[in-house]
Design a protein around this motif. Structure first.
Motif, PDB file in Angstrom:
ATOM      1  N   MET A 120     116.184  17.483 -21.252  1.00 63.04           N
ATOM      2  CA  MET A 120     115.590  17.729 -19.938  1.00 63.04           C
ATOM      3  C   MET A 120     114.889  19.080 -19.926  1.00 63.04           C
ATOM      4  O   MET A 120     115.413  20.058 -20.466  1.00 63.04           O
ATOM      5  N   ARG A 121     113.736  19.105 -19.321  1.00 60.93           N
ATOM      6  CA  ARG A 121     112.996  20.362 -19.169  1.00 60.93           C
ATOM      7  C   ARG A 121     112.387  20.414 -17.782  1.00 60.93           C
ATOM      8  O   ARG A 121     111.927  19.394 -17.273  1.00 60.93           O
ATOM      9  N   ASP A 122     112.358  21.611 -17.179  1.00 61.95           N
ATOM     10  CA  ASP A 122     111.662  21.802 -15.901  1.00 61.95           C
ATOM     11  C   ASP A 122     110.412  22.625 -16.182  1.00 61.95           C
ATOM     12  O   ASP A 122     110.501  23.665 -16.855  1.00 61.95           O
ATOM     13  N   THR A 123     109.288  22.179 -15.674  1.00 65.61           N
ATOM     14  CA  THR A 123     108.057  22.940 -15.915  1.00 65.61           C
ATOM     15  C   THR A 123     108.109  24.246 -15.114  1.00 65.61           C
ATOM     16  O   THR A 123     108.516  24.254 -13.945  1.00 65.61           O
ATOM     17  N   GLU A 134     111.253  23.029 -37.692  1.00 68.16           N
ATOM     18  CA  GLU A 134     110.711  21.696 -37.394  1.00 68.16           C
ATOM     19  C   GLU A 134     111.736  20.580 -37.559  1.00 68.16           C
ATOM     20  O   GLU A 134     111.387  19.402 -37.596  1.00 68.16           O
ATOM     21  N   HIS A 135     112.991  20.945 -37.711  1.00 64.61           N
ATOM     22  CA  HIS A 135     114.047  19.922 -37.764  1.00 64.61           C
ATOM     23  C   HIS A 135     114.256  19.429 -36.336  1.00 64.61           C
ATOM     24  O   HIS A 135     115.079  19.944 -35.582  1.00 64.61           O
ATOM     25  N   SER A 136     113.475  18.408 -35.977  1.00 59.76           N
ATOM     26  CA  SER A 136     113.233  18.111 -34.566  1.00 59.76           C
ATOM     27  C   SER A 136     114.454  17.658 -33.775  1.00 59.76           C
ATOM     28  O   SER A 136     114.483  17.822 -32.562  1.00 59.76           O
ATOM     29  N   PHE A 137     115.477  17.077 -34.422  1.00 61.74           N
ATOM     30  CA  PHE A 137     116.600  16.616 -33.589  1.00 61.74           C
ATOM     31  C   PHE A 137     117.409  17.780 -33.025  1.00 61.74           C
ATOM     32  O   PHE A 137     118.277  17.580 -32.180  1.00 61.74           O
ATOM     33  N   TYR A 138     117.126  18.994 -33.492  1.00 57.78           N
ATOM     34  CA  TYR A 138     117.744  20.165 -32.868  1.00 57.78           C
ATOM     35  C   TYR A 138     116.893  20.657 -31.695  1.00 57.78           C
ATOM     36  O   TYR A 138     117.165  21.720 -31.135  1.00 57.78           O
ATOM     37  N   SER A 139     115.844  19.935 -31.363  1.00 51.96           N
ATOM     38  CA  SER A 139     114.826  20.358 -30.414  1.00 51.96           C
ATOM     39  C   SER A 139     113.964  21.447 -31.076  1.00 51.96           C
ATOM     40  O   SER A 139     114.324  21.970 -32.134  1.00 51.96           O
ATOM     41  N   ILE A 140     112.844  21.725 -30.441  1.00 48.16           N
ATOM     42  CA  ILE A 140     111.877  22.660 -31.028  1.00 48.16           C
ATOM     43  C   ILE A 140     111.522  23.680 -29.957  1.00 48.16           C
ATOM     44  O   ILE A 140     111.501  23.335 -28.772  1.00 48.16           O
ATOM     45  N   GLY A 141     111.259  24.899 -30.369  1.00 49.89           N
ATOM     46  CA  GLY A 141     110.831  25.905 -29.393  1.00 49.89           C
ATOM     47  C   GLY A 141     111.956  26.853 -29.018  1.00 49.89           C
ATOM     48  O   GLY A 141     113.009  26.854 -29.640  1.00 49.89           O
ATOM     49  N   PRO A 142     111.707  27.669 -27.990  1.00 45.64           N
ATOM     50  CA  PRO A 142     112.647  28.763 -27.680  1.00 45.64           C
ATOM     51  C   PRO A 142     114.048  28.304 -27.284  1.00 45.64           C
ATOM     52  O   PRO A 142     114.997  29.039 -27.446  1.00 45.64           O
ATOM     53  N   ARG A 143     114.214  27.080 -26.768  1.00 47.99           N
ATOM     54  CA  ARG A 143     115.554  26.630 -26.382  1.00 47.99           C
ATOM     55  C   ARG A 143     116.116  25.621 -27.368  1.00 47.99           C
ATOM     56  O   ARG A 143     117.016  24.851 -27.048  1.00 47.99           O
ATOM     57  N   ALA A 144     115.601  25.648 -28.592  1.00 47.73           N
ATOM     58  CA  ALA A 144     116.155  24.757 -29.624  1.00 47.73           C
ATOM     59  C   ALA A 144     117.574  25.199 -29.942  1.00 47.73           C
ATOM     60  O   ALA A 144     117.996  26.305 -29.598  1.00 47.73           O
ATOM     61  N   CYS A 145     118.306  24.331 -30.613  1.00 47.34           N
ATOM     62  CA  CYS A 145     119.711  24.563 -30.936  1.00 47.34           C
ATOM     63  C   CYS A 145     119.907  25.896 -31.666  1.00 47.34           C
ATOM     64  O   CYS A 145     119.318  26.129 -32.716  1.00 47.34           O
ATOM     65  N   THR A 146     120.771  26.724 -31.107  1.00 47.48           N
ATOM     66  CA  THR A 146     121.052  28.001 -31.773  1.00 47.48           C
ATOM     67  C   THR A 146     122.048  27.813 -32.916  1.00 47.48           C
ATOM     68  O   THR A 146     122.237  28.706 -33.729  1.00 47.48           O
ATOM     69  N   GLY A 147     122.693  26.641 -32.958  1.00 48.27           N
ATOM     70  CA  GLY A 147     123.685  26.396 -34.009  1.00 48.27           C
ATOM     71  C   GLY A 147     123.116  25.680 -35.217  1.00 48.27           C
ATOM     72  O   GLY A 147     123.856  25.284 -36.108  1.00 48.27           O
TER      73      GLY A 147
END
Ligand code: HEM
Length: 240
Positions: free
Chosen positions: A107-110, A168-181
């Protein structure tokens, strides 16, 4: 308790210490829940399905096994620096996570007005305007089965992930809120799979008259709880 350095003990001691950084009970419960769910269930789901895929695709298993014994022969302890060399093992894990991304809707809010560019199956471009404050559900399964990004998406093909940077390991999400783990998760994944493959050969057990494709369709089918995975994966372990 003071000597223990595992993450849960650290969280508990943070809640018991007085000061600016004291954790409230709510934060303690929140962080414990989050680590169990974000850090444990996700891993368990991908490992479970990876074991199934490696049992089914013997070539991929053999290639991963050969890499493990080249990097960590015999019963050498598998260290962090060794785990970073297990590219093929990691690729098997990443390819499983592509097919069954534990975080299947993000989920993302613009925060601003944005215009998204999309393409249909004939590569015809169209635009979607979203105003500020709109909630967007990102369909990770749809993304991972899009042949524009992953040709022949139904195929289990770990080599897609060779030389792909971690960002680019996309299932961790991409961008600033991607998985920190994700670094931790990739390391843990390689260490566990390396130990497993070094000692055991994984084999599927077909039902009478069942083909390998039918086994895949029966066993490796999506099952969504809080995160996405597959159900039970019964395989045979044969000592190497
Ligand atoms: C294969 C295992 C894992 C998968 C598939 C996974 C997936 C994800 C995804 C998709 C997100 C983004 C969620 C969103 O945007 O809504 C995320 C965030 C996060 N993950 Fe993971 N994760 C995994 C392992 C871990 C581990 C092992 C840890 C901690 C030890 C962890 C900690 C976190 C944290 C703290 C966030 C929040 C980051 C933020 O909001 O800035 N994850 N994870």
């Amino acid at each position: 308790m003071e000597d223990r350095k595992d993450v849960f003990s650290l969280i508990v001691s943070a809640s018991e210490t007085d000061g600016k950084l004291t954790m409230s009970d709510e934060e303690l419960v929140g962080n414990t829940f989050f680590l169990l769910f974000a850090g444990h269930e996700t891993m368990a789901h991908i490992w479970n399905a990876t074991i199934g895929f490696l049992a089914l695709y013997e070539d991929a298993q053999e290639e991963a096994y050969r890499e493990v014994v080249a990097v960590a022969p015999g019963d050498t302890p598998i260290t962090f620096s060794m785990s970073t060399k297990l590219e093929k093992v990691l690729a098997c894990f990443l390819e499983t996570g592509r097919l069954f991304p534990p975080g299947f809707v993000l989920m993302r809010d613009t925060t601003d007005d944005v215009v998204l560019t999309t393409y249909d199956e004939h590569r015809v471009e169209s635009k979607i305007a979203l105003s500020r404050g709109v909630r967007v559900a990102v369909d990770m399964v749809g993304l991972h089965y899009n042949p524009r990004h992953f040709p022949e998406p139904e195929e289990y093909r770990p080599s897609r992930w060779y030389d792909v940077p971690e960002s680019e390991h996309s299932f961790y999400s991409i961008g600033p809120r991607a998985c920190t783990g994700r670094k931790f998760a990739n390391t843990e994944a390689c260490c566990f799979l390396a130990h497993l493959l070094r000692e055991w050969r994984l084999k599927i057990v077909l039902r009478p008259g069942e083909s390998r494709q039918q086994w895949r369709a029966r066993v490796l089918r999506a099952k969504a709880t809080m995160t996405l995975g597959v159900g039970d994966v019964p395989v045979q372990l044969v000592r190497r």
